[in-house]
Scaffold this motif. Sequence first.
Motif, mmCIF file in Angstrom:
data_model
loop_
_atom_site.group_PDB
_atom_site.id
_atom_site.type_symbol
_atom_site.label_atom_id
_atom_site.label_comp_id
_atom_site.label_asym_id
_atom_site.label_seq_id
_atom_site.Cartn_x
_atom_site.Cartn_y
_atom_site.Cartn_z
ATOM 1 N N GLU A 26 39.754 103.512 43.145
ATOM 2 C CA GLU A 26 39.579 102.224 43.813
ATOM 3 C C GLU A 26 39.425 102.386 45.320
ATOM 4 O O GLU A 26 38.548 101.773 45.935
ATOM 5 C CB GLU A 26 40.770 101.320 43.503
ATOM 6 N N LYS A 30 36.225 101.417 47.608
ATOM 7 C CA LYS A 30 36.413 100.430 48.666
ATOM 8 C C LYS A 30 35.964 100.975 50.022
ATOM 9 O O LYS A 30 35.409 100.240 50.845
ATOM 10 C CB LYS A 30 37.880 99.990 48.725
ATOM 11 N N GLU A 40 35.499 91.544 50.670
ATOM 12 C CA GLU A 40 36.184 91.223 49.412
ATOM 13 C C GLU A 40 36.318 89.715 49.228
ATOM 14 O O GLU A 40 36.589 88.971 50.174
ATOM 15 C CB GLU A 40 37.576 91.855 49.378
ATOM 16 N N ARG A 42 38.193 86.938 46.217
ATOM 17 C CA ARG A 42 39.059 86.846 45.032
ATOM 18 C C ARG A 42 38.948 85.440 44.455
ATOM 19 O O ARG A 42 38.883 84.464 45.208
ATOM 20 C CB ARG A 42 40.517 87.162 45.389
ATOM 21 N N TRP A 107 32.347 91.775 47.316
ATOM 22 C CA TRP A 107 32.832 92.564 46.186
ATOM 23 C C TRP A 107 34.149 91.974 45.708
ATOM 24 O O TRP A 107 34.839 91.256 46.426
ATOM 25 C CB TRP A 107 32.989 94.041 46.549
ATOM 26 N N TYR A 108 34.507 92.275 44.465
ATOM 27 C CA TYR A 108 35.746 91.782 43.867
ATOM 28 C C TYR A 108 36.216 92.788 42.824
ATOM 29 O O TYR A 108 35.449 93.648 42.356
ATOM 30 C CB TYR A 108 35.532 90.412 43.216
ATOM 31 N N TYR A 109 37.481 92.672 42.467
ATOM 32 C CA TYR A 109 38.055 93.617 41.497
ATOM 33 C C TYR A 109 39.138 92.912 40.690
ATOM 34 O O TYR A 109 39.911 92.128 41.246
ATOM 35 C CB TYR A 109 38.652 94.816 42.232
ATOM 36 N N TYR A 127 38.853 96.249 33.160
ATOM 37 C CA TYR A 127 38.816 96.074 34.611
ATOM 38 C C TYR A 127 37.431 96.379 35.158
ATOM 39 O O TYR A 127 36.817 97.380 34.800
ATOM 40 C CB TYR A 127 39.865 96.963 35.282
ATOM 41 N N GLN A 128 36.956 95.484 36.002
ATOM 42 C CA GLN A 128 35.655 95.657 36.634
ATOM 43 C C GLN A 128 35.767 95.511 38.140
ATOM 44 O O GLN A 128 36.539 94.689 38.637
ATOM 45 C CB GLN A 128 34.647 94.613 36.129
ATOM 46 N N LEU A 129 34.987 96.321 38.832
ATOM 47 C CA LEU A 129 34.796 96.128 40.260
ATOM 48 C C LEU A 129 33.341 95.702 40.431
ATOM 49 O O LEU A 129 32.429 96.444 40.089
ATOM 50 C CB LEU A 129 35.092 97.406 41.045
ATOM 51 N N ALA A 307 28.333 95.912 38.385
ATOM 52 C CA ALA A 307 29.770 96.018 38.092
ATOM 53 C C ALA A 307 30.082 97.417 37.594
ATOM 54 O O ALA A 307 29.332 97.993 36.799
ATOM 55 C CB ALA A 307 30.189 94.980 37.058
ATOM 56 N N ILE A 310 35.797 100.138 35.294
ATOM 57 C CA ILE A 310 36.829 101.023 35.845
ATOM 58 C C ILE A 310 37.534 101.815 34.740
ATOM 59 O O ILE A 310 37.900 102.982 34.944
ATOM 60 C CB ILE A 310 37.849 100.211 36.664
#
Length: 425
Positions: A26, A30, A40, A42, A107-109, A127-129, A307, A310
């Motif tokens: 991660e 990042k 980022e 959310r 971007w988001y995670y 889980y996706q980034l 995406a 992860i």
Amino acid sequence: MGIRHQSIRGMHDILPCDTHYLSIIEEEIKKILYNYAYFEIRFPVVEKTELFEKAIGNQTDIINKEMYNFYDKKKKKISLRPEGTVSCIRACIQNNIFYNSKIQKLWYYGPMFRYERPQKGRFRQFYQLGVEYFGLKNIISDYEIIMLTISIWKKLNLLKYLKLEINSIGWTEDRKNFSLDLKKFFKKNKFKLNQYEKNLLYINPIRILDSKNDNTIKLLKSAPLLNNYLNLYSYNRFKKLCDLLNQSKVDYIVNNQLVRGLDYYNDTVFEWKSDLLGAQNTVCAGGRYDALIKYLGGKDNPAIGLAFGIDRLLILKKLFNPIPCNNIFIDINIIFLESIYSVFAIYISQKLRLIWPQLKINTYLKTFKKKKFFSISKQIKSKFLLILNSNSLNINKVLIKNIFNKTKKNISINRIFQNPCIFLK
């Protein structure tokens, strides 16, 4: 004996050694995103179901079979998010993020949810980034976002284990014409399709291109190709992208059957795959969705996104770039042989944490027996033991034991604050 509770099928625990790997993955991603000037965002895990139904498409597997849908106390239908792009767009429209500039790099995670058959690399909570580039329609934005993924693979030392597949799926009208001819082709060969594919034939025949059925895969070799139905703009656009990748000496495969699983894509689509992951071999995927923002109520604004899976990236990273699981080791464990020193142990630990914020410093709040130093220190995986006992403290000293080289020495209490480098030797 009470009931032994288990996690829900497809929703797995991530244990400390794996969280160590994940934190490294991660942080490296990042850093690259920061370097590329992405910011980022959310957004909630739960959204209104209608948002996904409208954006993703009612004829997709996600909407028909894989959504986690619920009714809240006011009987409103809500869903756990199955992917991040739609929520990201909703958040941008709702919060007027495009007001000052249509160009946004976000971007988001976090966790996503799909009710699929669990298997290696595919979980029901996964889980996706995600990365979204809003505001540009030119081919350079496609090129840059692919080069971004290459930068990340290089940083993670994984590029040689991955291959890039790209395609152009044109626009809606192109796919309608293609779908009609594809349906005719499959009808002639209907006996080779399984029941699920026969159902798709009348709902969305393009989805059959994603088939893992061996008979269907062989059949697809003689099926119509989508690139023969592309409009001239999309055809030339894709050719320019291939030229740019060739100029940069990027290895890629043009996969004419790559369509992605979501209806909102247009033109460029791509996937990064590894043959070493088995059936679920896509580690990163994305594409353009130039009409989606307007379709969801915003002003017309083109976009491209991707995406990273992860969970699959973790499998690949552990396979080829093993990292010592240092996070389960405590750098300094402060222990005491008499309970009267428990508060003093906390005082020392607090002071050392101020000096060495990067070290893991633990106060073991249980009285030790002298003969169990090494056996217990191995259990709790310490590097150093700082031992408080009357014999040492009476002469204003503490006993320090190095667990790795099995040495020990009495050191002045003041010295451990003035020269804490003793714990790095």
